[in-house]
Design a protein around this motif. Structure first.
Motif, PDB file in Angstrom:
ATOM      1  N   TYR A  66      66.747  10.557 -52.198  1.00  0.00           N
ATOM      2  CA  TYR A  66      67.928   9.494 -51.988  1.00  0.00           C
ATOM      3  C   TYR A  66      68.408  10.018 -53.364  1.00  0.00           C
ATOM      4  N   ASN A  67      68.502  11.770 -53.944  1.00  0.00           N
ATOM      5  CA  ASN A  67      68.486  12.295 -54.592  1.00  0.00           C
ATOM      6  C   ASN A  67      70.975  12.593 -54.268  1.00  0.00           C
ATOM      7  N   SER A  68      71.234  12.270 -53.327  1.00  0.00           N
ATOM      8  CA  SER A  68      72.391  12.447 -53.786  1.00  0.00           C
ATOM      9  C   SER A  68      72.907  10.879 -51.924  1.00  0.00           C
ATOM     10  N   CYS A  69      71.477   9.925 -52.187  1.00  0.00           N
ATOM     11  CA  CYS A  69      72.301   8.886 -51.500  1.00  0.00           C
ATOM     12  C   CYS A  69      71.651   7.272 -52.247  1.00  0.00           C
ATOM     13  N   TYR A  70      72.107   7.268 -53.212  1.00  0.00           N
ATOM     14  CA  TYR A  70      71.599   6.249 -54.503  1.00  0.00           C
ATOM     15  C   TYR A  70      72.414   5.437 -54.940  1.00  0.00           C
ATOM     16  N   ASP A  71      71.603   4.070 -54.764  1.00  0.00           N
ATOM     17  CA  ASP A  71      72.680   2.757 -55.624  1.00  0.00           C
ATOM     18  C   ASP A  71      71.511   2.265 -56.794  1.00  0.00           C
ATOM     19  N   GLN A  72      71.665   0.995 -56.708  1.00  0.00           N
ATOM     20  CA  GLN A  72      71.416   0.277 -58.036  1.00  0.00           C
ATOM     21  C   GLN A  72      70.060  -0.121 -57.289  1.00  0.00           C
ATOM     22  N   THR A  73      69.909  -0.205 -55.590  1.00  0.00           N
ATOM     23  CA  THR A  73      68.597  -0.353 -55.467  1.00  0.00           C
ATOM     24  C   THR A  73      67.464   0.539 -56.484  1.00  0.00           C
ATOM     25  N   HIS A  74      67.592   1.369 -55.411  1.00  0.00           N
ATOM     26  CA  HIS A  74      67.181   3.081 -55.819  1.00  0.00           C
ATOM     27  C   HIS A  74      67.028   3.102 -57.341  1.00  0.00           C
ATOM     28  N   TRP A  75      68.019   2.648 -57.715  1.00  0.00           N
ATOM     29  CA  TRP A  75      67.777   2.872 -60.035  1.00  0.00           C
ATOM     30  C   TRP A  75      66.553   1.809 -60.230  1.00  0.00           C
ATOM     31  N   ILE A  76      66.670   0.973 -59.739  1.00  0.00           N
ATOM     32  CA  ILE A  76      65.587  -0.429 -60.098  1.00  0.00           C
ATOM     33  C   ILE A  76      64.800  -0.196 -59.859  1.00  0.00           C
ATOM     34  N   ALA A  77      64.425   0.542 -58.662  1.00  0.00           N
ATOM     35  CA  ALA A  77      62.183   1.541 -57.902  1.00  0.00           C
ATOM     36  C   ALA A  77      62.309   2.439 -58.937  1.00  0.00           C
ATOM     37  N   ALA A  78      63.163   3.026 -59.890  1.00  0.00           N
ATOM     38  CA  ALA A  78      62.947   4.526 -60.273  1.00  0.00           C
ATOM     39  C   ALA A  78      62.804   3.877 -61.447  1.00  0.00           C
ATOM     40  N   GLU A  79      63.299   2.931 -62.159  1.00  0.00           N
ATOM     41  CA  GLU A  79      62.949   2.111 -63.576  1.00  0.00           C
ATOM     42  C   GLU A  79      61.751   1.696 -63.469  1.00  0.00           C
ATOM     43  N   ARG A  80      61.281   1.163 -62.490  1.00  0.00           N
ATOM     44  CA  ARG A  80      59.817   0.390 -62.644  1.00  0.00           C
ATOM     45  C   ARG A  80      59.582   1.571 -62.963  1.00  0.00           C
ATOM     46  N   VAL A  81      59.118   2.665 -61.995  1.00  0.00           N
ATOM     47  CA  VAL A  81      58.075   3.742 -62.774  1.00  0.00           C
ATOM     48  C   VAL A  81      58.139   4.129 -64.314  1.00  0.00           C
ATOM     49  N   LEU A  82      59.205   3.854 -64.529  1.00  0.00           N
ATOM     50  CA  LEU A  82      58.981   3.756 -66.228  1.00  0.00           C
ATOM     51  C   LEU A  82      58.919   3.136 -66.977  1.00  0.00           C
ATOM     52  N   ARG A  83      58.767   1.538 -66.507  1.00  0.00           N
ATOM     53  CA  ARG A  83      57.542   0.141 -67.262  1.00  0.00           C
ATOM     54  C   ARG A  83      56.153   0.856 -66.748  1.00  0.00           C
ATOM     55  N   TYR A  84      55.967   0.653 -65.225  1.00  0.00           N
ATOM     56  CA  TYR A  84      54.736   1.164 -65.433  1.00  0.00           C
ATOM     57  C   TYR A  84      54.152   1.947 -66.546  1.00  0.00           C
ATOM     58  N   LEU A  85      54.816   3.353 -66.970  1.00  0.00           N
ATOM     59  CA  LEU A  85      54.547   4.820 -67.471  1.00  0.00           C
ATOM     60  C   LEU A  85      54.071   4.075 -68.761  1.00  0.00           C
ATOM     61  N   ASN A  86      54.794   3.516 -69.031  1.00  0.00           N
ATOM     62  CA  ASN A  86      55.288   2.601 -71.024  1.00  0.00           C
ATOM     63  C   ASN A  86      53.949   1.491 -70.850  1.00  0.00           C
ATOM     64  N   GLY A  87      53.757   1.160 -69.987  1.00  0.00           N
ATOM     65  CA  GLY A  87      51.800   0.521 -69.935  1.00  0.00           C
ATOM     66  C   GLY A  87      50.666   1.604 -70.254  1.00  0.00           C
ATOM     67  N   THR A  88      51.574   2.578 -69.841  1.00  0.00           N
ATOM     68  CA  THR A  88      49.123   2.964 -69.134  1.00  0.00           C
ATOM     69  C   THR A  88      50.482   5.353 -70.089  1.00  0.00           C
TER      70      THR A  88
END
Length: 406
Positions: free
Chosen positions: A211-233
């Protein structure tokens, strides 16, 4: 290596237009002939590679037929291996005297810096303790978290939530509203992690990259979740140890995973030395009409990777380790791979996927075996999982003991 693309002589004739600083050449149709390669030239990288290959072969090394960036001398336990990535070189050998001779010969031709035992290379940190080698990217990960303002974020147990279904944004107003989000930049940063030392986020990153060319806030929240997972691991990485276990692979597929086009996802991983050495999470190119079809196409991709790894191990002299086993949790796909008869329900499958039959039935191919879905380590590469199954997959792949995961 220092200044490699400026010191390397160019092999073919190349001419450059004159710049304003060369006033005396401005008039007429005069050009400059390049005597050496320069940064920015398309041929510079290839020219440097050819020169370095020549010197490595002059030392007596043989270029691998299965990986052009690997050179070796000898076979088996006494092998001398040199791996290159542009101007970074890693040497693997038990013979310290040969390593010193190699460094001496290389220093006669190139200006290079000896950094000793590998501790950091290409953003990857190496650590050797008690017969184990650990690889992780803590420093790179911390930089990403700080860059995107997620250093103090609350951690989560998995990179992608169970049952996540994201669709592409087709609303022009929403696309305009969220176009300034650094979504593509974040996905690109995560992708380097996923292909180097973090297979646990491979599916999440592959999924988000659609979704690199068709993203909105939903996609951004999902991407931030990956960062939150990485922050704990942050300490999760790859840990290898010496074992006599041969190559072991897991392959799985998630049928019709994508809501937009109903294509399935392929995931496979191969373990050697107690930890995963090769993995992939990718959407299939065609729509599968059944779960068996999806698993069969995934089996074909995993088999091709298994053959590559087996040939590389045999070339290096580790024949016993190359006797690979490929685990699959779909009996229909296994029977389809072993049975050359075409059936009405499978005759639509593209011919290219039937190559797995020849490979499996040959003496050089991996051996296919069935495994329960509960013990399928490649599940983590095809879908979002609950915390218990996610941690179990990490344990199966040798990435990290469950007790170390938050």
């Amino acid at each position: 290596m220092k200044k490699i693309l400026r010191t390397e002589p160019e092999g073919s004739e190349i001419y450059s237009k004159t710049k304003r600083v060369l006033q005396k050449f401005q008039e007429g149709d005069q050009v400059c002939e390049m005597k050496k390669a320069l940064y920015g030239l398309r041929q510079a990288g290839r020219s440097w590679y050819e020169t370095l290959c020549t010197e490595l072969c002059r030392f007596g090394l043989t270029q691998s037929k299965n990986d052009p960036c690997v050179f070796y001398l000898g076979r088996g336990e006494e092998i001398f291996i040199v791996t290159i990535y542009v101007d970074d070189i890693l040497v693997v050998s038990r013979d310290m005297e040969m390593i010193e001779r190699f460094k001496k010969q290389l220093s006669e031709v190139f200006d290079f810096k000896n950094l000793g035992n590998a501790k950091y290379c290409l953003g990857i940190e190496f650590d050797r303790k008690k017969g184990e080698i650990t690889m992780n990217q803590r420093g790179y990960l911390n930089d990403i978290l700080e860059k995107f303002g997620m250093k103090d974020s609350k951690s989560v147990a998995t990179p992608i939530e169970l049952g996540t279904r994201i669709i592409k944004c087709e609303d022009s107003r929403e696309l305009e509203k969220w176009k300034n989000l650094p979504y593509r930049e974040l996905v690109g940063s995560l992708m380097y992690l996923s292909v180097c030392t973090r297979p646990d986020i491979s599916h999440a990153v592959s999924y988000l990259s659609q979704y690199n060319s068709c993203y909105d806030q939903t996609h951004w929240i999902a991407a931030e979740r990956v960062l939150r997972y990485l922050n704990g691991t942050k300490n999760v990485g790859l840990k290898y140890r010496k074992t006599l276990s041969p190559l072991l692979g897991y392959v799985d597929a998630d049928w019709a995973n994508c809501v937009d086009d109903r294509k399935s996802y392929t995931g496979f991983a191969f373990i050697l030395g107690g930890c995963v050495i090769s993995w992939e999470s990718r959407k299939q190119r065609t729509v599968a009409l059944s779960s068996t079809g999806a698993e069969y196409m995934a089996l074909n991709e995993a088999t091709k990777e298994a053959v590559h790894l087996q040939r590389f191990l045999v070339e290096m002299g580790f024949t016993n380790l190359a006797k690979g086993i490929l685990m699959c949790d779909n009996n229909g796909a296994l029977k389809l791979a072993k049975n050359p008869v075409f059936h009405n329900r499978t005759k639509h499958i593209d011919v290219k996927h039937h190559a797995v039959r020849d490979i499996i039935n040959s003496n050089s191919g991996p051996k296919l075996e069935y495994i329960s879905t509960n013990d399928m380590g490649a599940d983590i590469l095809t879908k979002g999982l609950a915390k218990p199954k996610h941690n179990k997959c990490l344990e199966i792949l040798g990435i990290l003991p469950p007790k170390e995961i938050k």
